[in-house]
Design a protein around this motif. Structure first.
Motif, PDB file in Angstrom:
ATOM      1  N   ALA A 697      -7.993  58.601 -44.773  1.00 55.96           N
ATOM      2  CA  ALA A 697      -7.118  59.658 -44.284  1.00 55.96           C
ATOM      3  C   ALA A 697      -6.215  60.108 -45.412  1.00 55.96           C
ATOM      4  O   ALA A 697      -5.372  59.345 -45.906  1.00 55.96           O
ATOM      5  CB  ALA A 697      -6.306  59.156 -43.095  1.00 55.96           C
ATOM      6  N   SER A 698      -6.385  61.332 -45.828  1.00 54.96           N
ATOM      7  CA  SER A 698      -5.577  61.877 -46.928  1.00 54.96           C
ATOM      8  C   SER A 698      -4.385  62.652 -46.359  1.00 54.96           C
ATOM      9  O   SER A 698      -4.486  63.297 -45.318  1.00 54.96           O
ATOM     10  CB  SER A 698      -6.429  62.798 -47.800  1.00 54.96           C
ATOM     11  OG  SER A 698      -6.934  63.870 -47.018  1.00 54.96           O
ATOM     12  N   GLY A 699      -3.300  62.554 -47.021  1.00 55.50           N
ATOM     13  CA  GLY A 699      -2.118  63.283 -46.590  1.00 55.50           C
ATOM     14  C   GLY A 699      -1.146  62.377 -45.859  1.00 55.50           C
ATOM     15  O   GLY A 699      -1.539  61.532 -45.044  1.00 55.50           O
ATOM     16  N   GLU A 700       0.123  62.568 -46.176  1.00 59.35           N
ATOM     17  CA  GLU A 700       1.145  61.722 -45.555  1.00 59.35           C
ATOM     18  C   GLU A 700       1.265  61.994 -44.061  1.00 59.35           C
ATOM     19  O   GLU A 700       1.462  61.062 -43.269  1.00 59.35           O
ATOM     20  CB  GLU A 700       2.480  61.967 -46.255  1.00 59.35           C
ATOM     21  CG  GLU A 700       3.613  61.105 -45.736  1.00 59.35           C
ATOM     22  CD  GLU A 700       4.912  61.366 -46.476  1.00 59.35           C
ATOM     23  OE1 GLU A 700       5.937  60.773 -46.099  1.00 59.35           O
ATOM     24  OE2 GLU A 700       4.903  62.180 -47.421  1.00 59.35           O
ATOM     25  N   GLN A 701       1.140  63.255 -43.643  1.00 62.78           N
ATOM     26  CA  GLN A 701       1.266  63.583 -42.227  1.00 62.78           C
ATOM     27  C   GLN A 701       0.159  62.927 -41.415  1.00 62.78           C
ATOM     28  O   GLN A 701       0.388  62.414 -40.323  1.00 62.78           O
ATOM     29  CB  GLN A 701       1.228  65.109 -42.058  1.00 62.78           C
ATOM     30  CG  GLN A 701       1.424  65.586 -40.633  1.00 62.78           C
ATOM     31  CD  GLN A 701       2.800  65.240 -40.093  1.00 62.78           C
ATOM     32  OE1 GLN A 701       3.769  65.137 -40.865  1.00 62.78           O
ATOM     33  NE2 GLN A 701       2.893  65.033 -38.782  1.00 62.78           N
ATOM     34  N   THR A 702      -1.043  62.911 -41.969  1.00 63.82           N
ATOM     35  CA  THR A 702      -2.177  62.282 -41.260  1.00 63.82           C
ATOM     36  C   THR A 702      -1.966  60.779 -41.137  1.00 63.82           C
ATOM     37  O   THR A 702      -2.234  60.194 -40.078  1.00 63.82           O
ATOM     38  CB  THR A 702      -3.485  62.578 -42.011  1.00 63.82           C
ATOM     39  OG1 THR A 702      -3.649  63.982 -42.131  1.00 63.82           O
ATOM     40  CG2 THR A 702      -4.670  61.993 -41.268  1.00 63.82           C
ATOM     41  N   GLN A 703      -1.483  60.155 -42.175  1.00 65.55           N
ATOM     42  CA  GLN A 703      -1.245  58.717 -42.115  1.00 65.55           C
ATOM     43  C   GLN A 703      -0.149  58.373 -41.108  1.00 65.55           C
ATOM     44  O   GLN A 703      -0.226  57.366 -40.409  1.00 65.55           O
ATOM     45  CB  GLN A 703      -0.875  58.205 -43.507  1.00 65.55           C
ATOM     46  CG  GLN A 703      -2.003  58.302 -44.526  1.00 65.55           C
ATOM     47  CD  GLN A 703      -1.591  57.844 -45.899  1.00 65.55           C
ATOM     48  OE1 GLN A 703      -0.406  57.497 -46.122  1.00 65.55           O
ATOM     49  NE2 GLN A 703      -2.547  57.838 -46.836  1.00 65.55           N
ATOM     50  N   LEU A 704       0.858  59.229 -41.021  1.00 60.66           N
ATOM     51  CA  LEU A 704       1.913  58.979 -40.033  1.00 60.66           C
ATOM     52  C   LEU A 704       1.387  59.115 -38.607  1.00 60.66           C
ATOM     53  O   LEU A 704       1.796  58.369 -37.712  1.00 60.66           O
ATOM     54  CB  LEU A 704       3.078  59.953 -40.276  1.00 60.66           C
ATOM     55  CG  LEU A 704       3.888  59.719 -41.551  1.00 60.66           C
ATOM     56  CD1 LEU A 704       4.959  60.797 -41.718  1.00 60.66           C
ATOM     57  CD2 LEU A 704       4.525  58.332 -41.545  1.00 60.66           C
ATOM     58  N   GLU A 705       0.490  60.047 -38.380  1.00 59.98           N
ATOM     59  CA  GLU A 705      -0.114  60.189 -37.045  1.00 59.98           C
ATOM     60  C   GLU A 705      -0.921  58.938 -36.688  1.00 59.98           C
ATOM     61  O   GLU A 705      -0.890  58.474 -35.545  1.00 59.98           O
ATOM     62  CB  GLU A 705      -1.001  61.429 -37.017  1.00 59.98           C
ATOM     63  CG  GLU A 705      -0.242  62.744 -37.095  1.00 59.98           C
ATOM     64  CD  GLU A 705      -1.162  63.933 -37.067  1.00 59.98           C
ATOM     65  OE1 GLU A 705      -2.393  63.707 -36.939  1.00 59.98           O
ATOM     66  OE2 GLU A 705      -0.689  65.079 -37.179  1.00 59.98           O
ATOM     67  N   ILE A 706      -1.660  58.405 -37.646  1.00 61.32           N
ATOM     68  CA  ILE A 706      -2.456  57.197 -37.383  1.00 61.32           C
ATOM     69  C   ILE A 706      -1.534  56.020 -37.083  1.00 61.32           C
ATOM     70  O   ILE A 706      -1.774  55.247 -36.156  1.00 61.32           O
ATOM     71  CB  ILE A 706      -3.375  56.901 -38.578  1.00 61.32           C
ATOM     72  CG1 ILE A 706      -4.411  58.027 -38.748  1.00 61.32           C
ATOM     73  CG2 ILE A 706      -4.074  55.561 -38.394  1.00 61.32           C
ATOM     74  CD1 ILE A 706      -5.288  57.854 -39.962  1.00 61.32           C
ATOM     75  N   ILE A 707      -0.470  55.884 -37.871  1.00 62.87           N
ATOM     76  CA  ILE A 707       0.462  54.767 -37.639  1.00 62.87           C
ATOM     77  C   ILE A 707       1.125  54.901 -36.270  1.00 62.87           C
ATOM     78  O   ILE A 707       1.297  53.915 -35.545  1.00 62.87           O
ATOM     79  CB  ILE A 707       1.504  54.724 -38.768  1.00 62.87           C
ATOM     80  CG1 ILE A 707       0.829  54.376 -40.097  1.00 62.87           C
ATOM     81  CG2 ILE A 707       2.599  53.711 -38.459  1.00 62.87           C
ATOM     82  CD1 ILE A 707       1.747  54.465 -41.300  1.00 62.87           C
TER      83      ILE A 707
END
Length: 874
Positions: A697-707
């Protein structure tokens, strides 16, 4: 009419003046002379010769409904031979008088006299009737007289009926085959006996059976008829050799321009005429010679043949002869051996009878007569020892012509039902043509509840098991489709469809017919697509869907068999159904069960079909897309969609060894992962953790959604905590420091590798040797955490394809790899093509194939050294 106790002995050798001699051997008993003509038969016309009177006496003798045996002491009682209470002796057998009582000896002698006299009279009648050539006398000897309105109807096959009556008399006394041969008009054995004329070929086994009894107890039975044919009395070919249909051959020919009686006497006297050698050709209508001269100057038509049979008792110097009786004489054909003679005999009989059936069945109008002759043809075809393409094609062509001619009549359905039921044994053994399949499909389509389904089951199964391409046989596919629709139209349609799938698969663990599963799945998918192709959206259920739900049931029933589950998965990739079919809730429920069975299967060939395919259709591209909870195409409840989608993701993750490329291909479906993860689905949670760990998952926003999705549930929080611990260990492991080279002892296992990597920093480790250890592919999850690894030695380990695939994706800097004597195969070796920096590769003593090695060489142009000894590519 003479009594059965009288002795009637006729000398057939020499009787020019018609005199009758009595036996002079028995002088102990009272000599009884043959009665005069006025006492023999009251129905004999006045002014006949003794031969004619004997013929009339024999007619009355065999036509009597009760055969009697009398003695002088009891003239009032007339017991029949079957009521004697003992087995009748052979005609040519000597009965030991010591084994019989005093009362049984006269009865046995009287019975012997009855059969001896009957045989003599029958032969005498044959000679007399042929000699006189009077149709009136022959007609009067017929036993099948029917009176309607005072008019007598006579069958012109009187001599055949009379012979059958005499054979029945012998069979009533449990006589053997040798005794029956003495009473037979035709000398050849049973296997070489020419079939009688149409109307006399009906087998009582089929005449007394209905189609339901022939195929099973259920009125719509689809059970397999294998093993039931003999028990149900289906006619089968006689034991012995099988023959190809004769078309051309060299035979010797002899012709006798005399009557049958004279020919018989000539054969008995071993008198021969001139023999000619001809190259005969069996054509459709005639027998012709390639050198038309002499005896065969003109073609010999099959319609002119009165009898055809083999001559079994004759001069040994002139053996292997075949006799063809013509109106003005006989023709003898001599072959070189018995096999050739029998081949020509059966071929001539086949041509003769098929021509007769073609003319009769296409011209007769009365239904009962046509059905009777159709039964005769079926019995004849099933009992012939010929095995040829014409034997398979011609009878079905006659049946096709019979159904096609009455296609426009209002009672065609009833006519087709009767004809199909009668021809059931023929359809069970022969492949139906395209035109016949179209006619049978029309019958199922017009009257589904009245169609003879047991009779149609064998040709339908034959289409499924032997068809190669439905594009070339559209009528065959239509027959299967309409037959399944007819099955489901019954009250017990659901059970019948399941039973049909069960019978098509067979009772074994694996279906013996490799074409059955793809053909059946293709028919079901084509029927569903045809029905919903032009349906409007949004979908509205109606009663017309009941006709096609059975095809969705077929896909569900096929998934109950392990060998067919792989086939169904292959047919379903890419998605072969239109959006309208998946929008129907009832169809979607059945498709959901099919996809659930595929996702639960552990075999890659089964569950891999739900993943995106390269040649995917634009709408929908894959089953993962069709069942996506965010925008589903399958009309299933949301919770059921989440369970199904999570099951498919879990199977693919564990099958592909959590491959990074697979998660990258599904990165666009991140909303679906999040939705399914919120239902605490373990597979979706694990996939989200791997996306974070492998930086998919690239991108900080995408990683925050996963977390956020991981922390939204209790199970997700546990998965996220484990992920954080692994990341901390990974940072400590990849810290700078540690040895550059490391070799584990021989007894090392996967647990030892995991403990070693957790002990301290190994960020500088470039060379690792696990040769001759007990490590497996499970340790690959730890090896991929070593970022500086360049050299890896796995010689003589249990490292397999799954571990090699994982290494190839996560260790792109690897330069030297030793897989000597490991269980890797082409599946894992082909994954090495992604290691662009690989310079040295050892595949000695592996399962490498030549094709895989050629692909690897093309994709790794920088490979400098390789070892492929003791492989297929060596």
């Amino acid at each position: 009419m003479p009594s059965y106790s009288q002795k009637i002995n006729v000398d057939l050798n020499s009787n020019e003046n018609g005199a009758i001699k009595t036996d002079d051997k028995s002088k102990k008993e009272e000599e009884i002379k043959y009665a005069s003509s006025e006492h023999i038969s009251n129905s004999a016309p006045v002014g006949l010769s003794p031969n004619q009177i004997i013929a009339f006496a024999l007619r009355d003798f065999l036509g009597s409904s009760s055969t009697v045996v009398c003695d002088e002491s009891n003239e009032g009682e007339q017991p029949s031979p079957s009521s004697l209470g003992q087995t009748l002796p052979y005609i040519d057998e000597h009965v030991d008088d010591a084994t019989q009582s005093e009362e049984e000896q006269p009865l046995a002698r009287d019975t012997d006299e009855v059969l001896n006299n009957a045989a003599c009279r029958l032969r005498r009648w044959k000679a007399a009737s042929r000699k006189l050539r009077r149709p009136r006398i022959i007609d009067n000897l017929c036993v099948n007289d029917e009176k309607e309105g005072g008019v007598s109807k006579t069958n012109n096959s009187g001599h055949t009926d009379l012979a059958d009556r005499l054979r029945s008399l012998a069979a009533a006394g449990s006589m053997s085959a040798s005794a029956g041969e003495l009473l037979s008009l035709a000398p050849p054995p049973p296997a070489a006996t020419a079939p009688p004329s149409p109307g006399c070929l009906l087998s009582p086994s089929l005449a007394d059976q209905s189609s339901s009894e022939y195929f099973g107890s259920s009125p719509e039975c689809c059970t397999d008829s294998i093993g039931l044919e003999n028990s149900q009395g289906t006619p089968v070919p006689p034991p012995g050799p099988r023959y190809k249909l004769a078309t051309e051959g060299t035979l010797r020919v002899c012709c006798f321009q005399h009557t049958r009686t004279v020919v018989v006497k000539i054969l008995a006297a071993k008198f021969l005429r001139r023999w000619e050698t001809h190259v005969l050709c069996l054509q459709e209508e005639h027998i012709v010679s390639k050198t038309p001269s002499g005896l065969l100057e003109q073609p010999l038509s099959y319609s002119c043949m009165q009898e055809v049979y083999c001559i079994s008792r004759w001069d040994s110097a002139r053996k292997y002869c075949l006799r063809i009786v013509m109106p003005l004489g006989s023709l003898l054909l001599q072959a070189n051996d018995a096999y050739t003679r029998d081949q020509w005999y059966h071929s001539i009989v086949w041509r003769r009878n098929i021509i007769r059936y073609k003319k009769f069945l296409t011209k007769t109008i009365r239904k009962e007569v046509v059905m009777k002759e159709l039964k005769n043809m079926v019995d004849f075809v099933m009992t012939t020892p010929l095995q040829d393409e014409s034997v398979t094609r011609d009878p079905l062509q006659i049946l096709t012509s019979l159904l096609s001619e009455k296609k426009d009549s209002p009672d065609w359905e009833e006519w087709a039902e009767s004809a199909t039921s009668v021809a059931a044994p023929l359809l069970a053994e022969r492949c139906a043509s395209g035109e016949l399949c179209a006619l049978l499909a029309r019958l199922c389509r017009r009257r589904p509840r009245a169609a003879p389904l047991p009779a149609l089951a064998p040709p339908v199964r034959r289409v499924l098991t032997r068809n190669v391409d439905f594009a070339r046989a559209p009528n065959a596919r239509q027959l299967v489709k309409d037959y399944i629709s007819a099955l489901s139209a019954h009250n017990s349609g659901t059970a019948l469809v399941r039973r049909f799938v069960e019978v098509t698969h067979g009772g074994r663990a694996a279906c013996p017919h490799p074409r059955a599963a793809p053909n059946l799945a293709a028919v079901a998918l084509a029927a569903l697509d045809e029905h919903y192709r032009h349906s409007k959206l949004p979908h509205q259920c109606d009663d017309s869907e009941d006709e096609v739900l059975c095809f969705a049931d077929i896909l569900e029933h096929m998934c109950e068999y392990e060998d067919w589950l792989v086939v169904v998965g292959a047919v379903l990739q890419p998605v072969p159904l239109c959006v309208g079919a998946m929008s129907c809730p009832r169809v979607a429920q059945r498709l959901g069960k099919v996809l659930g069975a595929l996702s639960r299967d552990q075999r890659c060939a089964a569950h891999a079909c739900v993943a995106p395919a390269r040649a995917a259709r634009s709408s929908p591209p894959s089953w993962l897309r069709a069942a996506a909870p965010s925008d589903p195409l399958l009309a299933l409840p949301q919770r059921q969609l989440c369970q199904l989608w999570g099951s498919m993701i879990g199977s693919l993750l564990h099958c592909c060894c959590k491959r990074k490329s697979f998660l990258q291909s599904l990165s666009k479906q991140l909303p679906d992962f999040v939705i399914v993860a919120l239902t605490e689905n373990a597979s979706a949670l694990e996939a989200l953790c791997l996306m974070l760990e492998w930086e998919v998952a690239s991108g900080e926003q995408t990683q925050l959604e996963i977390i956020a999705a991981l922390q939204g549930t209790e199970l997700g929080q546990k998965y996220y905590k484990d992920l954080c611990e692994r990341q901390q260990n990974l940072q400590r492991l990849q810290a700078e420091g540690g040895p550059r080279r490391l070799a584990l002892p021989v007894r090392a296992t996967d647990a030892d590798v995991a403990a070693l990597l957790e002990a301290g920093a190994l960020g500088n480790l470039e060379c690792l040797s696990l040769a001759f250890t007990s490590v497996t592919s499970a340790c690959a999850h730890h090896l991929i955490k070593l970022p500086s690894l360049r050299y890896l030695n796995l010689w003589a380990t249990k490292f397999g394809d799954s571990g090699v695939q994982l290494i190839a994706e996560h260790l792109p800097r690897l330069q030297v790899l030793n897989l000597c004597e490991t269980p890797v195969s082409d599946k894992g070796i082909e994954a090495l093509s992604g290691l662009s920096n690989l310079r040295r590769l050892n595949l000695n003593s592996t399962k490498l194939s030549a094709e895989a090695f050629q692909i690897l060489r093309q994709r790794l142009p920088h490979l400098q050294e390789y070892d492929i000894r003791y492989t297929e590519a060596w």
